[in-house]
Structures are given as structure tokens and as C-alpha cells.
Design an enzyme around this catalytic site. Structure first.
Site, PDB file in Angstrom:
ATOM      1  N   GLU A 116       0.821  -1.055   0.043  1.00 24.73           N
ATOM      2  CA  GLU A 116      -0.151  -0.024   0.149  1.00 24.73           C
ATOM      3  C   GLU A 116       0.580   1.391   0.047  1.00 24.73           C
ATOM      4  O   GLU A 116       1.973   1.385   0.572  1.00 24.73           O
ATOM      5  CB  GLU A 116      -0.963   0.077   1.313  1.00 24.73           C
ATOM      6  CG  GLU A 116      -2.089  -0.976   1.048  1.00 24.73           C
ATOM      7  CD  GLU A 116      -2.966  -1.369   2.257  1.00 24.73           C
ATOM      8  OE1 GLU A 116      -4.036  -1.738   1.968  1.00 24.73           O
ATOM      9  OE2 GLU A 116      -2.508  -0.993   3.305  1.00 24.73           O
ATOM     10  N   CYS A 129       3.386   8.643   1.427  1.00 22.05           N
ATOM     11  CA  CYS A 129       3.820   7.652   2.628  1.00 22.05           C
ATOM     12  C   CYS A 129       4.028   6.174   1.482  1.00 22.05           C
ATOM     13  O   CYS A 129       3.239   5.711   1.235  1.00 22.05           O
ATOM     14  CB  CYS A 129       2.805   7.314   3.640  1.00 22.05           C
ATOM     15  SG  CYS A 129       3.339   6.032   4.715  1.00 22.05           S
ATOM     16  N   CYS A 136       6.456  -7.128   7.035  1.00 19.88           N
ATOM     17  CA  CYS A 136       7.772  -6.634   7.690  1.00 19.88           C
ATOM     18  C   CYS A 136       8.181  -7.887   8.643  1.00 19.88           C
ATOM     19  O   CYS A 136       7.354  -8.663   9.052  1.00 19.88           O
ATOM     20  CB  CYS A 136       7.328  -5.474   8.700  1.00 19.88           C
ATOM     21  SG  CYS A 136       8.667  -4.831   9.663  1.00 19.88           S
ATOM     22  N   CYS A 140       6.622  -5.608  16.016  1.00 14.27           N
ATOM     23  CA  CYS A 140       6.125  -4.485  16.910  1.00 14.27           C
ATOM     24  C   CYS A 140       4.650  -4.975  17.251  1.00 14.27           C
ATOM     25  O   CYS A 140       3.958  -5.317  16.246  1.00 14.27           O
ATOM     26  CB  CYS A 140       6.306  -3.204  16.271  1.00 14.27           C
ATOM     27  SG  CYS A 140       8.041  -2.885  15.825  1.00 14.27           S
ATOM     28  N   CYS A 143       1.627  -2.676  15.727  1.00 16.74           N
ATOM     29  CA  CYS A 143       1.716  -2.688  14.360  1.00 16.74           C
ATOM     30  C   CYS A 143       0.910  -3.656  13.587  1.00 16.74           C
ATOM     31  O   CYS A 143       1.200  -4.870  13.598  1.00 16.74           O
ATOM     32  CB  CYS A 143       3.049  -2.264  14.037  1.00 16.74           C
ATOM     33  SG  CYS A 143       2.815  -2.229  11.957  1.00 16.74           S
ATOM     34  N   CYS A 369      -1.195   5.408   9.750  1.00 17.45           N
ATOM     35  CA  CYS A 369      -0.254   4.966  10.160  1.00 17.45           C
ATOM     36  C   CYS A 369      -0.206   3.666  10.848  1.00 17.45           C
ATOM     37  O   CYS A 369      -0.976   3.465  11.704  1.00 17.45           O
ATOM     38  CB  CYS A 369       0.330   5.945  11.146  1.00 17.45           C
ATOM     39  SG  CYS A 369       2.146   6.209  11.110  1.00 17.45           S
TER      40      CYS A 369
HETATM   41  N1  SAH Z   1       9.126  -0.101   9.835  1.00 13.75           N
HETATM   42  C1  SAH Z   1       9.446   1.610   9.919  1.00 13.75           C
HETATM   43  C2  SAH Z   1       8.484   2.364   9.041  1.00 13.75           C
HETATM   44  C3  SAH Z   1       7.210   2.092   8.892  1.00 13.75           C
HETATM   45  S1  SAH Z   1       6.000   2.233  10.472  1.00 13.75           S
HETATM   46  C4  SAH Z   1       9.301   1.980  11.442  1.00 13.75           C
HETATM   47  O1  SAH Z   1       8.999   1.037  12.031  1.00 13.75           O
HETATM   48  O2  SAH Z   1       9.735   2.882  11.865  1.00 13.75           O
HETATM   49  C5  SAH Z   1       5.813   4.009  10.453  1.00 13.75           C
HETATM   50  C6  SAH Z   1       5.484   4.452  11.741  1.00 13.75           C
HETATM   51  O3  SAH Z   1       4.020   4.072  12.447  1.00 13.75           O
HETATM   52  C7  SAH Z   1       6.325   3.833  12.742  1.00 13.75           C
HETATM   53  O4  SAH Z   1       6.609   4.996  13.983  1.00 13.75           O
HETATM   54  C8  SAH Z   1       5.370   2.888  13.536  1.00 13.75           C
HETATM   55  O5  SAH Z   1       5.789   2.458  14.782  1.00 13.75           O
HETATM   56  C9  SAH Z   1       3.939   3.707  13.543  1.00 13.75           C
HETATM   57  N2  SAH Z   1       3.048   2.690  13.824  1.00 13.75           N
HETATM   58  C10 SAH Z   1       2.884   1.190  13.500  1.00 13.75           C
HETATM   59  N3  SAH Z   1       1.691   0.914  13.822  1.00 13.75           N
HETATM   60  C11 SAH Z   1       1.039   2.069  14.071  1.00 13.75           C
HETATM   61  C12 SAH Z   1      -0.493   2.126  14.788  1.00 13.75           C
HETATM   62  N4  SAH Z   1      -1.339   1.075  14.857  1.00 13.75           N
HETATM   63  N5  SAH Z   1      -0.885   3.088  15.216  1.00 13.75           N
HETATM   64  C13 SAH Z   1       0.104   4.321  15.135  1.00 13.75           C
HETATM   65  N6  SAH Z   1       1.324   4.198  14.702  1.00 13.75           N
HETATM   66  C14 SAH Z   1       1.666   3.029  14.370  1.00 13.75           C
HETATM   67 FE1  SF4 Z   2       7.746  -3.225  11.125  1.00 17.97          FE
HETATM   68 FE2  SF4 Z   2       5.578  -2.210  11.888  1.00 17.97          FE
HETATM   69 FE3  SF4 Z   2       7.606  -2.488  13.643  1.00 17.97          FE
HETATM   70 FE4  SF4 Z   2       7.913  -0.908  11.495  1.00 17.97          FE
HETATM   71  S1  SF4 Z   2       6.275  -0.697  13.244  1.00 17.97           S
HETATM   72  S2  SF4 Z   2       9.281  -2.294  12.177  1.00 17.97           S
HETATM   73  S3  SF4 Z   2       6.514  -1.950   9.864  1.00 17.97           S
HETATM   74  S4  SF4 Z   2       6.368  -4.109  12.644  1.00 17.97           S
END
Ligand code: SAH
Ligand code: SF4
Length: 392
Positions: A116, A129, A136, A140, A143, A369
Site C-alpha cells: 500500500e 507515504c 515486515c 512490533c 503494528c 499509520c
Molecule cells: N518500519 C518502520 C517504518 C514503518 S512504520 C518503523 O517502524 O519505523 C511507520 C510508523 O508508524 C512507525 O513509527 C510505527 O511505529 C508507527 N505505527 C505502526 N503501527 C501503528 C499504529 N497502529 N498506530 C500508530 N502508529 C503506528
Molecule cells: Fe515493522 Fe511495523 Fe515494527 Fe515498523 S512498526 S518495524 S513496519 S512491525
């Protein structure tokens, strides 16, 4: 999810079978790679650099997709190009437009996989974005992307292609002969879609080289932000080889909590991460590092957290971006209350930091995000089918 959860999940990696013999896709090649490819296709050496510059401008400045339109090249040379090269972008499968103007594209890349891309229009600017991986490998716990089990790195062309296809959709290529239009619909680019960009370093770097090139897409490195969960060994390299702005998915102020939220912390903990950041602004000649902090109710949002946060980052030129948690179906967390977020922001602000609270955008289309996760192919297809399609 406990602190013992693995840092990386048990994923199914999709090796990419490189096309053999067929036309070479120009999109995503660096200048040097394009030069070599033109020579390999029979361009006389002494003309090659000039031809490369011409083709580059057609593709990245004018957005031309057809060699026949490259009118400053001789007809037979255009034919030679058409024989050996393609100008190919990923395919848009669906496009959703939110009531706030946010556009979410589901795009299909080689092998049938989907990622996406989100376009977020704002007053006087627009941010794209982009994704760097299908899924991934990291886990996390807040996420949505991290729950997707299929993973493959995007090629440089697939990363650049996201910007080009959104410019197509917004009709944002310059018109020949028309006065130069300085307003840019896509003025900023963030590597904050699906995937961990620093686990796909070379392709991300090459894609950004193309995107930053002044005779093409021409986005300044100051308008590009790479977000990482904290892949420490690649941070100095990012400064030296890309030089863009850096955002860190920080999200917690103790190793105990960060181990759970951002499990890569078990490999490179808060102290190691912060130490790796101290040199970034100097090395990359950028001003400030952005610390992203997702607000999770009762998990990381106390006053004590806010105070620890400012203490931890002191000495690093930074700003803090508070992200209200975007909930997704089955998510194990809740968004902090607006009052809690405001109180947290206030402590940070009083300590002398900008503390913008990110307004969730495109919520009605699940474009916010961390919510990016295409209706997975896995749900629709069997492993065997996927394997067959990716040419394994
Ligand atoms: N993998 C990279 C970039 C993609 S995520 C990273 O982790 O930085 C982009 C941002 O969205 C990151 O700061 C991530 O922690 C945040 N993010 C992920 N899931 C989220 C959610 N459900 N609500 C708000 N922010 C989120
Ligand atoms: Fe991967 Fe999501 Fe963690 Fe970013 S926030 S490193 S996309 S699992």
C-alpha cells in the site's frame, strides 16, 4: 505478546526470480546503472552519458512512458531503446479516497504481491507515504503490518514507481511548453508505509537517489524522511549514503516496555540506539531527528514516561511526534485518551521540545499509520499458488 516474543517472525520470504532476457526496466536504475545498461544495449560509449541524461529527463522529469515520444533522440535509437528497455510501474489494483482527501492505493508488484501507498494532502503540501517491503519481518506488537507473514523486499523500481504512479493519478507531470508550476502536490515523501526500510537498504538508497535527483523527480533530501524501528548498524550509513531526515520509532522510555512494543530493542537497546543517533545530524547535515511515539493507553503514556523521554533524548537535536494509536481489528492496545495525550504533550513542550500530535488521516479507509496491510494474499491463496506465481 510477551518480552520473550521473537524479534522477527516466522515469515515466508519470497525470493524474486529475476526476469531473464526480457526488456530491462529503466525505472529505479541509478544514473550509473542506466549508463551501463545503455552501453550494454549497444549505445556507442562516447554518446552514452548524453543519452543517459536525455532518457533520464524524459522518464523522471516529463513522466514519459513511451520511447517514441522521446523526440530529441534519433528514430532508430528510439527503436533500439524500445527493443531493450521498458518503463514499467507497479499496477494500481484499487484506489480509495477518504472523506479528508487521503488516497490509499493498493498496488501489485511482480509475483502478484501487494503493498500500500498513501497520499496525504495538506494545506500547501502533500506527503506520500511509501512502502519498502511486502509485510515486515519485525514484530512490533502494536503494528498491523508486523502481523503479515509474507515478506519480500521491494526493488528500487517498485519504490520509485509508487511516487510515479501517484503523480500519474494526481496528473502531476509538467506540461511541455507550459510555464513552470512550482506548486507540488507531492512535496514530501516518508518511508513510513509497510516494511522496515533499513532491512532493504540498497534498494531504498538507490530509489532515494533517483527521487532526489535534481533533473528528475527532484525531491530534496530535506523533504524525505526515513522511519526506522532502530536498525542501529545502518543508521550511520543512512546519513552518509542517503542523507535524508531520520525518524525513530521510539515508543517507550524503558527497555522493559520497548522490548515488548518494538522487539528489535532486544538486539539494540535504548542506550545503543540513542548513542548511534548522536552523530546523525552532523553526518547527514540535517537538523533534527524525529522521535515517533505512539500513545498507548496505560502502557507508555504516563507523566513519568514523558519526563523520562525528554531526559533520554537531551543532547540530540530532536522533535517528538506523538501518534495517537490507530486501532485495528484485534489490536491488543487502546488509544490513550485525548486528555492524557494533551498532558503528555504539555510536559514535553515545557521541556523545550516541539510536540506535535499527529492527526490521524484517512481513518475511514484504514489508511492511517501502522494500519497498512493489504487484505493478505495469504488469505486468498495457497502457499503453492504463491510459490508458483513467484516462479519458485
Ligand atoms: N518500519 C518502520 C517504518 C514503518 S512504520 C518503523 O517502524 O519505523 C511507520 C510508523 O508508524 C512507525 O513509527 C510505527 O511505529 C508507527 N505505527 C505502526 N503501527 C501503528 C499504529 N497502529 N498506530 C500508530 N502508529 C503506528
Ligand atoms: Fe515493522 Fe511495523 Fe515494527 Fe515498523 S512498526 S518495524 S513496519 S512491525
Amino acid at each position: 505478546m510477551t518480552a520473550n516474543a521473537p524479534i522477527t517472525q516466522d515469515v515466508m520470504t519470497l525470493p524474486r526470480k529475476l526476469p531473464e532476457g526480457g526488456p530491462v526496466n529503466i525505472v529505479g536504475l541509478t544514473r550509473e546503472e542506466l549508463l551501463d545498461a545503455l552501453v550494454a544495449a549497444g549505445t556507442p560509449e562516447r554518446q552514452a552519458r548524453m543519452r543517459m541524461g536525455q532518457v533520464w529527463q524524459w522518464v523522471y522529469h516529463w513522466g514519459v512512458r513511451d520511447f517514441a515520444q522521446m523526440t530529441n533522440l534519433a528514430k532508430d535509437y528510439r527503436a533500439l531503446l524500445a527493443e531493450h528497455f521498458a518503463i514499467g510501474l507497479p499496477e494500481v489494483v484499487t484506489r480509495q479516497i477518504s472523506s479528508d482527501g487521503t488516497r490509499k492505493y493498493l498496488i501489485r508488484i511482480a509475483g502478484g504481491h501487494e503493498v500500500e501507498t498513501v497520499y496525504i494532502p495538506e494545506e500547501g503540501r502533500g506527503t506520500l507515504c511509501v512502502s519498502s517491503q511486502v509485510g515486515c519481518t519485525l514484530t512490533c506488537s502494536f503494528c498491523h503490518t508486523g502481523t503479515q507473514k509474507l515478506v519480500r523486499n521491494l526493488t528500487a523500481g517498485e519504490i520509485v514507481g509508487q511516487l510515479m504512479l501517484v503523480r500519474d493519478d494526481l496528473d502531476e507531470w509538467p506540461e511541455r511548453g507550459a510555464p513552470k508550476d512550482e506548486t507540488r502536490l507531492v512535496s514530501n515523501l516518508v518511508l513510513m508505509g509497510m516494511g522496515e526500510p533499513l532491512y532493504n537498504f540498497e534498494n531504498v538508497r538507490n530509489a532515494m537517489k533517483v527521487v532526489m535527483d535534481g533533473e528528475g523527480l527532484s525531491l530534496s533530501r530535506r523533504r524525505i524522511t526515513l522511519s526506522t524501528s532502530g536498525v542501529v548498524p545502518e543508521i550511520a550509513r543512512t546519513a552518509e549514503e542517503i542523507g535524508c531526515q531520520l525518524a525513530i520509532s521510539f515508543h517507550a522510555t524503558t527497555d522493559e516496555v520497548r522490548d515488548i512494543l518494538v522487539p528489535i530493542n532486544k538486539r539494540w537497546n535504548i542506550r545503543t540506539l540513542l548513542d548511534s543517533l548522536r552523530d546523525y545530524p552532523r553526518l547527514s547535515n540535517s537538523e533534527r531527528i524525529t522521535f515517533e511515539y505512539v500513545m498507548l493507553d496505560g502502557v507508555n503514556d504516563s507523566d513519568a514516561d514523558a519526563r523520562r523521554l525528554v531526559k533520554l533524548i537531551s543532547g540530540i537535536p530532536s522533535k517528538i511526534n506523538l501518534i495517537p494509536f490507530n486501532e485495528w481489528p484485534g489490536a491488543p492496545y487502546r488509544r490513550s485518551t485525548p486528555e492524557r495525550i494533551a498532558a503528555f504533550a504539555d510536559i514535553i513542550y515545557k521541556a523545550g521540545y516541539a510536540s506535535p500530535i499527529r492527526t490521524p488521516r484517512g481513518e475511514d479507509i484504514m489508511a492511517a499509520c501502522g494500519q497498512l496491510k493489504s487484505a493478505t494474499e495469504r488469505a486468498r491463496k495457497s502457499r503453492a499458488q504463491i510459490a508458483a506465481e513467484s516462479g519458485l
